[in-house]
Enzyme design. Structure first.
Site, mmCIF file in Angstrom:
data_model
loop_
_atom_site.group_PDB
_atom_site.id
_atom_site.type_symbol
_atom_site.label_atom_id
_atom_site.label_comp_id
_atom_site.label_asym_id
_atom_site.label_seq_id
_atom_site.Cartn_x
_atom_site.Cartn_y
_atom_site.Cartn_z
ATOM 1 N N HIS A 171 7.624 -2.165 0.759
ATOM 2 C CA HIS A 171 7.263 -2.154 2.181
ATOM 3 C C HIS A 171 7.822 -0.895 2.831
ATOM 4 O O HIS A 171 8.997 -0.574 2.667
ATOM 5 C CB HIS A 171 7.812 -3.393 2.893
ATOM 6 N N SER A 172 6.990 -0.168 3.553
ATOM 7 C CA SER A 172 7.428 0.985 4.337
ATOM 8 C C SER A 172 8.193 1.978 3.456
ATOM 9 O O SER A 172 7.634 2.518 2.504
ATOM 10 C CB SER A 172 8.266 0.496 5.521
#
Length: 278
Positions: free
Chosen positions: A100-101
């Site tokens: 994520h990210s």
């Protein structure tokens, strides 16, 4: 339900997050969280993926992991080394990685430089890298060093975990429920009150950025299948054209903001499971 997964070494704090007891002989799907988040950010997703052995790590300086030494800083590529270290400790190869990210950027760089370690990567509201033009290098270096030399700011303290979660909620794109999930792992009670476990140095500016050309070269070097789940209301929505720099990338859209894997876990899990079966 959360189980501890015993890994040796202290390159990162490890939390196994799954609704099933993990078989330590079965290679897991490795989950890499975003900047200033922690391993618990994958709990909502894990509840939707009972049949997949998810293992999430806390990057150094986050969650339950140790902070880097006082003579060290948090360079982006050091996150990649942390993951390589864990893979070598566990004799893992050809992993499926969910990032994520910032975790997605780490997974991308890992797949580019260590293809033997990565079979598939799943990017959740993450595609490409944070970049800047070469002519900004001197400015970035100055701002990064100036940030490091500023007097250290003290950590905030709260009366309770609920108050800490409320503070996190005010700065995020999710509800108090999701904020509490991150806070329960990312905060600690002290005699002065509840405060964050994260190293405050994580907020210092970077002393360098990849150029767009360097970032493109890394993306082009990724040969494994890639799934990018971009949030329609997330900060990476405008970065969708970067998909053309990957050899084998499937792009799908999710409703919600940057933490769509927490706020819309069923939809994100469905996309991931379809990708894994394919």
């Amino acid at each position: 339900m959360k189980f501890q997964y015993p890994l040796s070494g202290d390159a990162a704090g490890i939390a196994a997050i799954s609704n099933v007891v993990l078989d330590i002989n079965r290679q897991p799907v490795l989950c890499l969280h975003g900047w200033l988040d922690n391993a618990a950010s994958f709990i909502p997703l894990a509840h939707q993926m009972d049949d997949v052995p998810l293992v999430a790590i806390d990057f150094p300086g986050h969650g339950h992991s140790k902070h880097r030494g006082t003579d060290a800083y948090y360079y982006f590529f050091d996150w990649v080394q942390d993951v390589v270290t864990i893979c070598r400790q566990q004799n893992w190869q050809q992993l499926t990685i969910i990032g994520h990210s910032m975790g997605g950027m780490v997974a991308t760089a890992l797949a580019a430089a260590f293809p033997e370690l990565v079979a598939k990567i799943i990017l959740i509201d993450s595609i490409g890298f944070v970049t800047d033009a070469p002519e900004q290098s001197a400015k970035q270096l100055r701002e990064g060093i100036t940030s490091r030399l500023k007097p250290a700011s003290g950590k905030p303290y709260y009366a309770s975990f609920v108050d800490a979660a409320a503070a996190r909620h005010r700065q995020s794109d999710f509800n108090l429920k999701e904020a509490m999930i991150l806070t329960e792992r990312g905060a600690v009670a002290t005699t002065e009150g509840v405060t964050w476990r994260a190293d405050m140095r994580l907020r210092q500016r970077s002393v360098y950025r990849l150029t767009p050309e360097q970032a493109q070269a890394l993306m082009l070097a990724v040969k494994c299948p890639v799934l990018a789940v971009l949030a329609k209301d997330g900060p990476f929505a405008s970065q969708a054209p970067l998909a053309e720099h990957f050899t084998n990338l499937q792009l799908v859209w999710a409703t919600g903001g940057h933490h769509c894997h927490m706020t819309q876990p069923a939809d994100v899990a469905k996309a991931i499971q379809h990708f894994l079966r394919a």
